[in-house]
Motif scaffolding. Structure first.
Motif, mmCIF file in Angstrom:
data_model
loop_
_atom_site.group_PDB
_atom_site.id
_atom_site.type_symbol
_atom_site.label_atom_id
_atom_site.label_comp_id
_atom_site.label_asym_id
_atom_site.label_seq_id
_atom_site.Cartn_x
_atom_site.Cartn_y
_atom_site.Cartn_z
ATOM 1 N N LEU A 112 40.064 37.708 49.540
ATOM 2 C CA LEU A 112 41.268 38.064 50.285
ATOM 3 C C LEU A 112 41.096 37.973 51.799
ATOM 4 C CD1 LEU A 112 42.553 41.111 48.203
ATOM 5 C CD2 LEU A 112 43.393 38.763 48.164
ATOM 6 N N ARG A 113 39.854 37.892 52.281
ATOM 7 C CA ARG A 113 39.638 37.829 53.720
ATOM 8 C C ARG A 113 38.905 36.543 54.134
ATOM 9 N NH1 ARG A 113 40.387 42.901 56.397
ATOM 10 N NH2 ARG A 113 40.817 44.586 54.934
ATOM 11 N N ARG A 147 46.558 36.862 43.695
ATOM 12 C CA ARG A 147 46.025 37.235 45.014
ATOM 13 C C ARG A 147 46.839 36.506 46.077
ATOM 14 N NH1 ARG A 147 40.836 36.041 42.314
ATOM 15 N NH2 ARG A 147 39.710 37.985 41.935
ATOM 16 N N PHE A 148 47.347 37.258 47.015
ATOM 17 C CA PHE A 148 48.116 36.657 48.100
ATOM 18 C C PHE A 148 47.596 37.207 49.419
ATOM 19 C CE2 PHE A 148 51.625 36.709 51.168
ATOM 20 C CZ PHE A 148 51.990 35.372 51.157
ATOM 21 N N ASN A 158 40.874 31.923 41.685
ATOM 22 C CA ASN A 158 40.830 31.953 40.226
ATOM 23 C C ASN A 158 40.053 30.776 39.661
ATOM 24 O OD1 ASN A 158 42.649 34.222 39.002
ATOM 25 N ND2 ASN A 158 43.765 33.488 40.791
ATOM 26 N N LEU A 159 40.195 29.605 40.278
ATOM 27 C CA LEU A 159 39.405 28.455 39.835
ATOM 28 C C LEU A 159 37.925 28.684 40.063
ATOM 29 C CD1 LEU A 159 41.585 25.446 41.088
ATOM 30 C CD2 LEU A 159 41.155 26.124 38.720
ATOM 31 N N VAL A 160 37.589 29.307 41.209
ATOM 32 C CA VAL A 160 36.192 29.618 41.499
ATOM 33 C C VAL A 160 35.619 30.534 40.424
ATOM 34 C CG1 VAL A 160 34.703 30.919 43.077
ATOM 35 C CG2 VAL A 160 36.290 29.212 43.972
ATOM 36 N N PHE A 213 47.622 31.601 48.205
ATOM 37 C CA PHE A 213 48.218 32.108 46.971
ATOM 38 C C PHE A 213 47.191 32.494 45.908
ATOM 39 C CE2 PHE A 213 51.627 29.567 48.878
ATOM 40 C CZ PHE A 213 52.630 30.524 48.918
ATOM 41 N N GLY A 214 45.904 32.221 46.169
ATOM 42 C CA GLY A 214 44.862 32.751 45.299
ATOM 43 C C GLY A 214 44.449 31.892 44.138
#
Length: 530
Positions: A49-50, A241-242, A352-354, A347-348
């Protein structure tokens, strides 16, 4: 002027280029995130997120700028075959940031009494500060790139980055491959088959993408069957996650903590400037005449903005521009990549792919890149300088050994201190290895440069380089005797520690004197013979 050059944005070759460039960026981002979270225990929310949104924002801006530059070149020349310069996260320095800067700093903050969340935030600020420092350095050096190339031998520049590639991008990911050989070795074989043996892939797909798909299929088919043992982890649920990469002054608070890591941070920036010059020359040889200064300024500004917005890994133009041109890629693939990676950080879905893709699937790509960088160090350097390139690898090997010996997954802080010995009774062999590895990038440049000068018969230049090495050793810029690799004022160290500092410093100075004496002796003999 061709209307096709002006109006055509996306071609089939752009789709291939997009897939290859996205996978390259995703591999680096995944290794960075997984190393921080899995090896060092970093809080995942701070990473995703950061760190990730700001880092990917730099990729978005850089690729948009390179797309615009390519479109402008196409309009100016009337050509339809212009290929944009690819930009992405730099693999050697991004992995170096994880293992050499961010991870160790996080552990130090925890040892100072901070809880994991507070330590993660402090490390994030340090990472931002490091990126801002690199961005400023690259911005300044973009106006003096030619001078840097003239004064630092190519063997020193390429040898130092090849050392990073060999041990951080090659050896460490190879270990990840062999943790799950059924998956990783197959992916590595496909990469070598496609990119080293240059065999054609089905439907002309990029070899990196085929390797990625093969590894992922093997992992998620064999894993549930129990064939991968405890190494298999079921996919995590998709998490929304945004996070907007907004500019912040948080990096100012990390400046003080970044100072001990300057021996790593500054060479990271310097290497990218020289790399940018090299890739511009490569694109020029392939037929696309970009201005070197424009390429370097975009790279510097993308890194700088990423640092202001929370990023911790620098961007760089990729060396493979002629390869993307051979795929038929034009100006659309960088636009697609920038949008996909940049919006993915916001947009996260990249996070999620990671989490979805295991390291054993991504690691083969990094191993191939490591092979390519190392091979380039020899191909782009005259053969007579090959010994200097090889000699420059040793500090990087020492740093890799030190990383594994201090891996917090296996070794407690108390055990680390015991391994490296009680300084009151002399330094252990492992302490010497640690000192050799500290500041290894600059050490590699110094070592390769003075060997190149000797090969050229310029003993005075070699001596001056060695005296520079002595000065750098004195203050811990290279061969720091601190376990963390920090710089220091030698007179403030305890007596036992200061003694080793003087030993390293004097070693460089004595060798400088010896070389000058040998040179004068040789000159005297030649004069007598004449």
């Amino acid at each position: 002027m061709s209307t096709t050059a002006r109006e055509r944005w996306i071609s089939p070759g752009d789709l291939n280029g997009f897939l290859g460039l996205v996978v390259d960026n995703l591999s680096v981002l995944a290794f960075l995130a997984t190393a921080l979270i899995g090896v060092f225990g970093f809080p995942a929310d701070i990473v995703f997120l950061r760190m990730v949104p700001g880092t990917t924002f730099g990729v978005l801006l850089g690729n948009l700028a390179y797309t615009a530059m390519a479109r402008r070149l196409a309009r100016r020349t009337g050509r339809t075959d212009v290929t944009a310069m690819p930009l992405g996260l730099d693999a050697p320095t991004s992995i170096g940031m994880a293992f050499l800067v961010l991870g160790p700093a996080f552990l130090q903050f925890k040892q100072a009494g901070l809880d994991p969340q507070a330590a993660g935030l402090a490390t994030w600020r340090l990472g931002m500060a490091a990126l801002v420092i690199m961005g400023v350095l690259k911005f300044v050096l973009s106006f003096f790139g030619g001078m840097v190339q003239r004064h630092v031998p190519r063997a020193g520049l390429l040898g130092s980055i090849a050392g990073i590639a060999l041990v951080l991008m090659g050896f460490l990911p190879l270990v990840e491959i062999l943790k799950q050989p059924l998956v990783g070795f197959a992916g590595l074989g496909v990469v070598l088959y496609a990119l080293v043996a240059r065999a054609r892939m089905p439907w002309n797909l990029p070899g990196v993408l085929v390797a990625f798909v093969v590894g992922a299929v093997l992992y998620y088919v064999l894993g549930p069957l129990g064939w991968l043992g405890a190494g298999y982890e079921p996919p995590k649920p998709w998490t929304w996650r945004f996070a907007l990469p907004l500019p912040t002054l948080e990096w100012v608070g990390g400046m003080g903590a970044a100072v001990p890591y300057l021996p790593l941070i500054l060479p990271f920036g310097l290497l990218m400037v020289v790399g940018g010059i090299n890739v511009t020359e490569s694109a020029r040889a392939a037929g696309d005449e970009y201005r070197t200064r424009d390429i370097l300024l975009v790279e510097a500004l993308a890194t700088l903005v990423a640092g202001f917005c929370g990023g911790v890994a620098q961007t760089t133009p990729y060396i493979g521009q002629p390869s993307y041109k051979a795929m038929g890629a034009g100006t659309g693939y960088t636009l697609l990549t920038g949008l996909f990676v940049g919006l993915g950080g916001v947009f996260g879905y990249l996070s999620n792919l990671v989490e979805l893709i295991p390291l054993s699937v991504l690691a083969p790509i990094l191993v191939f890149v490591a092979i390519g960088i190392t091979v380039q160090a020899f191909e782009a350097t005259p053969m007579r300088y090959a010994p200097a390139v090889v000699f420059s690898f040793f500090p990087a090997i020492a740093r890799m050994v030190a990383i594994k010996l201090t891996d917090p997954t296996y070794v407690s802080p108390d055990h680390v201190v015991a391994l490296f010995g009680d300084r009151a009774h002399g330094f252990s062999e492992l302490a010497i290895i640690n000192a050799l590895g500290n500041g290894f990038i600059i050490t590699s440049m110094v070592w390769a440069s003075f060997v190149v000068a000797m090969i050229d018969g310029n003993a005075l230049r070699a001596a001056l380089i060695l005296l520079l090495g002595a000065a750098l050793s004195l203050f811990g810029v290279i061969h720091s005797v601190e376990l963390s690799g920090g710089i220091y004022l030698p007179w403030k160290l305890d007596e036992a520690t200061r003694q080793l500092v003087w030993q390293f410093t004097a070693a460089y100075a004595v060798l400088a004197v010896v070389l000058v004496a040998l040179s004068l002796s040789a000159s005297s003999r030649r004069a007598e013979a004449a």
